[in-house]
Scaffold this motif. Structure first.
Motif, PDB file in Angstrom:
ATOM      1  N   THR A 182      -8.005  -0.614   6.340  1.00  0.00           N
ATOM      2  CA  THR A 182      -6.850  -0.482   5.448  1.00  0.00           C
ATOM      3  C   THR A 182      -5.566  -0.398   6.252  1.00  0.00           C
ATOM      4  OG1 THR A 182      -8.159   0.682   3.788  1.00  0.00           O
ATOM      5  CG2 THR A 182      -5.775   0.964   3.673  1.00  0.00           C
ATOM      6  N   ASN A 193       0.824  -1.208   0.000  1.00  0.00           N
ATOM      7  CA  ASN A 193       0.000   0.000   0.000  1.00  0.00           C
ATOM      8  C   ASN A 193       0.860   1.260   0.000  1.00  0.00           C
ATOM      9  OD1 ASN A 193      -2.360  -1.478   0.045  1.00  0.00           O
ATOM     10  ND2 ASN A 193      -2.768  -1.172   2.228  1.00  0.00           N
ATOM     11  N   HIS A 223       0.543   4.712   3.045  1.00  0.00           N
ATOM     12  CA  HIS A 223      -0.407   4.668   1.933  1.00  0.00           C
ATOM     13  C   HIS A 223      -0.648   6.083   1.408  1.00  0.00           C
ATOM     14  CE1 HIS A 223      -4.162   4.143  -0.223  1.00  0.00           C
ATOM     15  NE2 HIS A 223      -4.269   2.867   0.120  1.00  0.00           N
ATOM     16  N   PRO A 224      -0.562   6.314   0.074  1.00  0.00           N
ATOM     17  CA  PRO A 224      -0.764   7.667  -0.470  1.00  0.00           C
ATOM     18  C   PRO A 224      -2.081   8.311  -0.043  1.00  0.00           C
ATOM     19  CG  PRO A 224       0.094   6.213  -2.172  1.00  0.00           C
ATOM     20  CD  PRO A 224      -0.228   5.344  -0.988  1.00  0.00           C
ATOM     21  N   GLY A 225      -3.122   7.499   0.124  1.00  0.00           N
ATOM     22  CA  GLY A 225      -4.413   8.047   0.502  1.00  0.00           C
ATOM     23  C   GLY A 225      -4.534   8.417   1.965  1.00  0.00           C
ATOM     24  N   HIS A 226      -3.484   8.139   2.740  1.00  0.00           N
ATOM     25  CA  HIS A 226      -3.520   8.434   4.183  1.00  0.00           C
ATOM     26  C   HIS A 226      -2.337   9.283   4.618  1.00  0.00           C
ATOM     27  CE1 HIS A 226      -6.813   5.509   5.105  1.00  0.00           C
ATOM     28  NE2 HIS A 226      -6.346   4.950   3.995  1.00  0.00           N
ATOM     29  N   ARG A 227      -1.692   9.950   3.664  1.00  0.00           N
ATOM     30  CA  ARG A 227      -0.587  10.817   4.012  1.00  0.00           C
ATOM     31  C   ARG A 227      -1.091  12.178   4.491  1.00  0.00           C
ATOM     32  NH1 ARG A 227       3.024   8.931  -1.176  1.00  0.00           N
ATOM     33  NH2 ARG A 227       3.428   6.819  -0.382  1.00  0.00           N
TER      34      ARG A 227
END
Length: 350
Positions: free
Chosen positions: A227, A192, A251-255
């Motif tokens: 996730t 991820n 994960h890019p979506g949680h940076r």
């Protein structure tokens, strides 16, 4: 004594032991990919898929390992998304004990003989002036891709573990360890963060069997929806009471939520409880790659030393084998002298 063979798990343990001995007295001379944790990570995650393209040589004196070279030759690697990555050049990880500098030339000669006709790269420490002179004498020059504001060189950062801030996660996120979450979650957390890699549950099983791996020091951050949002693997060197983060990613979506910061702080707390007094972590050091460096500086790390990417092109081999005005009777030319947020460097590459 020298022995040229494929790299084995027993070899890696010996190499880790040399890393520990040098870390105890001259930590700035431990080369990139030659650290206690870096060796375990690179061997454990990849030897099943890539080991046939690895060559190694060990140099021992008085019964102790004092130098080694690990040449990674051209190979095709299938990634987790089914695509194939082709590597056409050669890369050398190596280490020479500072009490045996005469072996640097032997390591270089072995590397050149093992990967002839290939573009060859290596990453010695910038603090090892003698080694840099010897690499230059053998025709290695600064790698253009490693230079400038967006260069690929890395720096090693260090901090003590005396005072640690509390690790704070956003609402709904929670810390797990790989032991708690299981193999699938540990692997997915890495993929991820880093995208397609040659990493799988099978590879993770091999990683778990390496010297120094501890599932209770492999930190994961789980998002509210389940996730696996962040991952930090730590390698505890009990001899030197140091812990090395290798690798870390989000994960890019949680940076930009503070997950990388929290994982580092939580990991350092766990490491201190396990007996560590210092922590290290590597990142890209060039000005054009500020994100990971800023994250590490923000939790108290400071640069210890950097590497120097060196390169020798395949054309140098052809040039040095062509007759010239300076050639000897056999026609061999006389060679002259001349490489944000939360996303951290993944030196392992694939």
């Amino acid at each position: 004594m020298t022995t040229p063979e494929l790299l084995t798990a027993a070899d890696v343990e010996l190499m880790q032991g040399l890393a520990q001995r040098i870390t105890a007295t001259r930590p700035e001379l431990v080369n990139s990919d030659a650290s206690y944790g870096g060796l375990a990570w690179n061997w454990g995650r990849a030897h099943a898929a890539q080991g046939s393209a690895w060559r190694r040589r060990l140099w021992s004196r008085g019964g102790d390992l004092v130098a080694w070279g690990w040449a990674q030759l051209p190979r095709s690697v299938r990634l987790s998304d089914g695509t194939v990555k082709e590597t056409t050049g050669a890369y050398l990880a190596y280490q020479v004990h500072p009490h045996h500098p005469d072996l640097v030339d032997e390591v270089i000669d072995w590397y050149d003989a093992t990967a002839p006709g290939l573009e060859r790269t290596v990453l010695p420490s910038a603090e090892d002036g003698f080694a840099l002179e010897r690499w230059a004498a053998h025709g290695y020059a600064p790698d253009p891709s490693g230079q400038g504001d967006t260069g690929s060189w890395t720096q090693l950062n260090q901090r003590d573990l005396v005072r640690l801030e509390p690790a704070v996660l956003p609402d709904g996120y929670r810390f797990r360890t790989a032991d708690q979450a299981g193999p699938e979650a540990a692997v997915q957390a890495h993929l991820n963060a880093w995208g397609p890699r040659a990493y799988s549950v099978e590879a993770y099983g091999n990683l778990r069997r390496t010297t120094g791996y501890r599932g209770d020091l492999h930190v994961l951050v789980e998002a509210p929806d389940g996730t696996m949002a962040s991952s930090a693997v730590m390698w505890l060197d009990e001899t030197n009471r140091t812990v090395e983060f290798e690798p870390v990613g989000t994960h890019p979506g949680h940076r930009r939520l503070g997950l990388g910061r929290a994982a580092l702080l939580h990991g350092m707390l766990l490491a201190r409880e396990a007996g560590a007094v210092q922590a290290t972590v590597a990142c890209l050091g060039a000005p054009g790659h500020p994100a990971a460096r800023a994250l590490y500086y923000g939790v108290g790390f400071r640069v210890l030393y950097r590497d120097v990417p060196l390169l020798k092109s395949a054309t140098d081999d052809r040039r040095n084998t062509m007759p010239s005005a300076g050639a000897g009777p056999g026609g061999a030319a006389l060679a002259g002298p001349p490489g944000s947020g939360d996303e951290l460097v993944d030196p392992g590459g694939q």
